[in-house]
Design a protein around this motif. Structure first.
Motif, PDB file in Angstrom:
ATOM      1  N   HIS A  82      -3.474  -7.859  -0.498  1.00  0.00           N
ATOM      2  CA  HIS A  82      -3.879  -6.625  -1.181  1.00  0.00           C
ATOM      3  C   HIS A  82      -3.657  -6.731  -2.685  1.00  0.00           C
ATOM      4  O   HIS A  82      -2.827  -7.534  -3.140  1.00  0.00           O
ATOM      5  N   ASP A  93       3.551  -9.313  -5.282  1.00  0.00           N
ATOM      6  CA  ASP A  93       3.410  -8.643  -3.979  1.00  0.00           C
ATOM      7  C   ASP A  93       1.934  -8.306  -3.760  1.00  0.00           C
ATOM      8  O   ASP A  93       1.383  -7.473  -4.466  1.00  0.00           O
ATOM      9  N   GLY A  94       1.314  -8.953  -2.798  1.00  0.00           N
ATOM     10  CA  GLY A  94      -0.100  -8.702  -2.505  1.00  0.00           C
ATOM     11  C   GLY A  94      -1.019  -9.621  -3.275  1.00  0.00           C
ATOM     12  O   GLY A  94      -1.794 -10.377  -2.688  1.00  0.00           O
ATOM     13  N   GLU A 127      -2.722  -1.137   0.797  1.00  0.00           N
ATOM     14  CA  GLU A 127      -1.633  -1.627   1.650  1.00  0.00           C
ATOM     15  C   GLU A 127      -0.359  -0.833   1.408  1.00  0.00           C
ATOM     16  O   GLU A 127       0.395  -0.553   2.325  1.00  0.00           O
ATOM     17  N   GLU A 128      -0.111  -0.474   0.148  1.00  0.00           N
ATOM     18  CA  GLU A 128       1.209   0.058  -0.215  1.00  0.00           C
ATOM     19  C   GLU A 128       1.463   1.469   0.314  1.00  0.00           C
ATOM     20  O   GLU A 128       2.600   1.837   0.584  1.00  0.00           O
ATOM     21  N   HIS A 189       2.435 -14.558   1.248  1.00  0.00           N
ATOM     22  CA  HIS A 189       3.096 -13.422   0.621  1.00  0.00           C
ATOM     23  C   HIS A 189       4.444 -13.903   0.094  1.00  0.00           C
ATOM     24  O   HIS A 189       5.029 -14.816   0.665  1.00  0.00           O
TER      25      HIS A 189
HETATM   26 ZN   LIG Z   1       2.525  -6.736   0.014  1.00  0.00          ZN
END
Ligand SMILES: [Zn+2]
Length: 410
Positions: A82, A93-94, A127-128, A189
């Motif tokens: 994401h 992150d993502g 996603e978050e 990830h």
């Molecule tokens: Zn993530």
């Protein structure tokens, strides 16, 4: 010529992407379906097109960028993650999962390597879950785990509708969400925890994600005057809740491997500085890699709270608000990750994911696996989140090998 990950190109792509929504302390704020989300999506689409990919966008805004395979009938091998972040999120992150997928395609292009099955790089929407109803919206809808209309009708705190915001940023696509076969799904990830760094291992083969059970606990006492009611005559609901929080923390230490138990949200009523609290409601988030242990933990947590409530003459109600079972990733795909690391001479260990990911949703409809790389001090959901170019490249090299092996498997 063998396809090779380009460490500098992979890193530079991260730094370029991190400029979108950059925060003063070196993090990123790119909330789902905002202007920043649009710009990051546009940049990804531009890069994917430059790499020769065809772009499809589905009705909840998931983006698929396809590198064609030699067999037009083969189901794709899909990899991605994401681009949205937490309000004070990090650069990796993502974004790492998406950009690692892009680097796989770029590396294959450089070396003129074809695969039998096509490769799709995917960007999952929201996603978050910090703006609309919940997390992993795009992947859960793709997997049929959430009704599409409910997702589109979700509103943010300002009353803005998900579907309208999606259209506003130009990503209300026309492809149906879900409904096509995926041969395999890989997601890289950052670990978002300290294990790989502590062990000095650059790559984790993720065998599954831990299960989660959440509860809401209501403790009922009696309101009273803070100045006049003697200490030995009080029924203080907040004091009871505080003792329960301490006891719940202690419960975690009685199980092996050790679970995580968190009391993260507390509401005190009437929440007045000179009234003894008559009611306190708090949440419990409990997680463990074994479903059976999660049930044993529930029994132990309930007993701990009941004992305190009885001792203090308080009322107690404990309601289970959500259950997410343990996710087991596909054994063949996990093995392909281990094999890839082994062939590349990259140290790799099996591990469980502490957090939920898009891969956990896709695992419901397709074989799925994840590749973890270390992040500095295990810090994530934080502007200080950091990772090294070499670790990102090592994870991507493992991804490249595992994706190609899977895409060429008959
Ligand atoms: Zn993530």
């Amino acid at each position: 010529m063998r396809a090779q990950v380009n460490t500098d190109r992979l890193w530079d792509s991260h730094m370029e992407m991190a400029k979108i929504g950059a925060t003063p302390k070196g993090g990123v704020c790119r909330l789902s379906l905002t202007g920043e989300d649009k710009v990051s999506r546009d940049l990804f689409v531009q890069w994917a097109k430059e790499a020769g990919c065809d772009i499809r966008v589905d009705t909840v805004g998931n983006i698929f960028a396809r590198r064609a395979g030699t067999d037009p009938d083969a189901a794709p091998v899909v990899t991605g993650s994401h681009l949205d972040t937490q309000p004070l999120g990090g650069r990796f992150d993502g974004a790492y999962g998406v950009l690692a997928g892009l680097e796989v395609v770029r590396a294959l292009n450089d070396a003129n390597v074809e695969t039998r099955a096509p490769i799709d790089i995917v960007v999952w929407t929201d996603e978050e879950g910090c703006r609309f109803t919940t997390k992993t919206m795009g992947s859960a809808t793709f997997a049929g785990l959430r009704p599409e209309q409910e997702v589109l009708d979700g509103v943010d705190p300002d009353g803005k509708r998900f579907g309208d915001e999606l259209a506003r940023i130009g990503y209300a696509g026309t492809e149906p969400c879900g409904g096509f076969d995926i041969a395999a799904y890989f997601e890289t990830h950052i670990e978002q925890g300290p294990i790989l760094e502590d062990e000095g291992i650059p790559v984790g083969a993720v065998v599954g994600a831990q299960g989660q059970r959440c509860f809401e606990v209501t403790v009922t006492g009696e309101e009273g005057h803070a100045g006049t009611l003697p200490m030995d005559q009080r029924k203080d609901a907040y004091l009871g809740a505080a003792r329960m929080a301490d006891a719940l923390n202690a419960v975690a230490f009685t199980f092996q491997p050790m679970p995580v138990i968190t009391v993260g949200h507390v509401r005190v009523r009437p929440n007045s500085r000179n009234t003894i609290p008559g009611q306190t409601v708090f949440t419990i988030d409990s997680r463990h890699p074994r479903n059976e242990t999660l049930v044993e933990m529930k029994t132990a947590m309930q007993a701990a709270c009941e004992r305190i409530a009885a001792d203090m003459g308080l009322g107690l109600e404990m309601v289970e608000t959500s259950v997410s079972p343990v996710v087991s990733f596909d054994e063949d795909l996990v093995q392909s990750v281990r094999d890839a690391a082994d062939e590349l001479g990259i140290p790799c260990c099996d591990m469980f994911s502490g957090a939920g990911h898009d891969a956990c949703k896709i695992a419901a409809v397709a074989p799925a696996a994840m590749v973890f790389v270390p992040c500095k001090d295990g810090i994530s959901h934080n502007e200080l989140e950091d990772a090294t170019p070499d670790d990102l490249a090592a994870g991507t090299a493992v991804l490249l090998k595992a994706v190609v092996a899977t895409a060429n498997r008959a």
